[in-house]
Design an enzyme around this catalytic site. Structure first.
Site, PDB file in Angstrom:
ATOM      1  N   SER A   1       0.832  -1.212   0.000  1.00  0.00           N
ATOM      2  CA  SER A   1       0.000   0.000   0.000  1.00  0.00           C
ATOM      3  C   SER A   1       0.862   1.255   0.000  1.00  0.00           C
ATOM      4  O   SER A   1       0.509   2.272  -0.599  1.00  0.00           O
ATOM      5  CB  SER A   1      -0.948   0.002   1.199  1.00  0.00           C
ATOM      6  OG  SER A   1      -0.254  -0.127   2.411  1.00  0.00           O
ATOM      7  N   ASP A   2       2.017   1.191   0.657  1.00  0.00           N
ATOM      8  CA  ASP A   2       2.953   2.321   0.639  1.00  0.00           C
ATOM      9  C   ASP A   2       3.545   2.528  -0.748  1.00  0.00           C
ATOM     10  O   ASP A   2       3.919   3.654  -1.104  1.00  0.00           O
ATOM     11  CB  ASP A   2       4.096   2.078   1.624  1.00  0.00           C
ATOM     12  CG  ASP A   2       3.732   2.443   3.046  1.00  0.00           C
ATOM     13  OD1 ASP A   2       3.239   3.556   3.259  1.00  0.00           O
ATOM     14  OD2 ASP A   2       3.935   1.616   3.948  1.00  0.00           O
ATOM     15  N   MET A   3       3.672   1.458  -1.524  1.00  0.00           N
ATOM     16  CA  MET A   3       4.309   1.556  -2.831  1.00  0.00           C
ATOM     17  C   MET A   3       3.304   1.793  -3.955  1.00  0.00           C
ATOM     18  O   MET A   3       3.633   2.387  -4.988  1.00  0.00           O
ATOM     19  CB  MET A   3       5.085   0.258  -3.123  1.00  0.00           C
ATOM     20  CG  MET A   3       6.086  -0.133  -2.055  1.00  0.00           C
ATOM     21  SD  MET A   3       7.444   1.037  -1.881  1.00  0.00           S
ATOM     22  CE  MET A   3       8.482   0.536  -3.245  1.00  0.00           C
TER      23      MET A   3
END
Length: 417
Positions: free
Chosen positions: A186-188
């Site tokens: 989700s961060d990427m």
């Protein structure tokens, strides 16, 4: 890199980005912009800087270690995430700091932030405030759970976003617990959408003359991908939420043990399935009503997998790959370890991977991701190591804002920069 390659222009050359990002989601977005040629000015607090600077492991005189930070140690996180960026320090909590920020914003194209809910408003550097100083600004915000948050009070960490998104429910084996993906997906993923959005806004600006606010949330980005495999429909028809290494609607498809490792096989078409049946010595399976078509094979995947495994276990990975991939054209590759993948010379040659650099000593024993984009008429890549905190203060404040040495020294004494 050839001379002709190095002489090609970068696609985002001339674009100036003010980077107010921390941790991973935001910095990955500005890293992509930097790799595409934008001038990214990373703005950090004079006290400590980006929280990623305190992530273990660290690199220092003793090499790479996981101890508490000592003087001179640099986090591998910041070495990877701050490549190709200029580093300046600025106290946005002070009136003088905010004034300097707005002077920079007047000539910037993009402001990119992923600060916690309400922070840019409290600091007075939110979209409306920046737009008043520069109507052409494209202001990009990456947040965890929407703005305002769809789940007030919940901290948006990657694992919490994976849990809320439903992604974890689809990851793992049917008889096991939900599993988070091995990378901070989700961060990427969110910054990829953010970069698409802000470049679209920049393109629209060429027509309208005005910027806009681009917002994406980690939760929305991840959840939006789930329906492409229709888990709602599959589960209503008896398929488990988690299918492990198999695929709910495709078979043969999965990871199979060999005598010395594992191979990944994807043979959903009738042609490939027939080739596997012939390879394992059971050519008549293609006429078995359980395996004669894609739908029946998916329903009876467990039985089919047992038959294939009985064959793969008696051969080495190389033998299975030779028989299926080389001789019969069935998609079949070894399951590489992360260390094997991160040592692939072809991926280094292509620029997808590169050696991480400490700006003081050069390359170190760690791998970083590159820019996996190839353009026929442009140059992309990350060839500048991360700068130490505040390295570009004099350059940015002197060259862009025209401050003289006395003014810079006064700002340093007041800890504004």
């Amino acid at each position: 890199m050839s001379e002709s390659t190095t002489q090609r222009a970068q696609p985002l050359s001339g674009l100036r980005v003010l980077d107010l990002t921390v941790a991973l989601a935001g910095p990955y977005g500005t890293l992509l912009l930097a790799g595409l040629g934008a001038e990214v000015i990373k703005i950090e607090s004079p006290v400590g800087g980006d929280i990623a600077r305190f992530n273990p492991p660290f690199h220092g005189r003793g090499g790479i270690h996981f101890d508490a930070v000592s003087e001179g140690d640099i986090s591998l996180s910041i070495l990877a995430r701050a490549r190709q960026k200029k580093s300046i320090t600025l106290d946005l909590k002070s009136p003088e700091g905010r004034a300097l920020f707005f002077r920079l914003a007047e000539d910037a194209d993009v402001v990119f932030e992923n600060l916690s809910d309400g922070t840019v408003q409290r600091l007075g550097v939110d979209y409306e405030s920046v737009r008043a100083a520069n109507p052409r600004i494209v202001y990009c915000s990456v947040n965890g759970l929407g703005a305002p948050s769809m789940y007030p009070g919940v901290k948006a960490m990657d694992i919490t976003v994976q849990a809320l998104s439903g992604l974890m429910d689809t990851t793992g084996f049917a008889d096991g617990p939900p599993i988070r993906t091995g990378v901070a997906i989700s961060d990427m993923l969110a910054p990829l959408y953010a970069v698409i959005g802000l470049q679209s806004a920049l393109l629209q600006r060429t027509v309208t003359g005005e910027g806009q606010h681009v917002q994406v949330s980690m939760l929305e980005c991840v959840t939006s991908l789930l329906p492409f495999e229709h888990p709602d429909v599959l589960q209503r028809h008896g398929f488990p939420a988690r299918s492990g290494n198999s695929h709910s609607r495709l078979a043969p498809f999965g990871v199979y043990p060999t005598s010395d490792g594992y191979v990944s096989i994807a043979a959903a078409s009738d042609t490939w399935a027939r080739s596997i049946f012939e390879a394992i010595g059971l050519p008549d399976l293609i006429d078995d009503e359980r395996f004669a078509g894609r739908g029946p094979r998916a329903v009876n995947a467990a039985v089919l997998d047992e038959l294939i495994e009985a064959w793969t276990r008696g051969h080495t990975s190389a033998e299975v790959i030779e028989e299926l991939n080389v001789r019969r054209g069935v998609p079949c590759v070894p399951v590489r370890t992360a260390l094997e993948a991160l040592a692939d010379p072809a991926l280094f040659e292509r620029g997808a991977l590169q050696r991480l650099e400490d700006p003081r000593v050069g390359p170190i024993d760690a791998v970083a991701g590159g820019i996996p984009i190839h353009m026929s008429g442009s140059r992309v890549g990350l060839d500048q190591p991360a700068a130490e905190l505040g390295t570009h203060n004099d350059e940015v404040y002197r060259d862009l804002l025209g401050l003289d040495a006395d003014e810079l020294e006064a700002l340093k004494v007041k800890r504004v920069i």
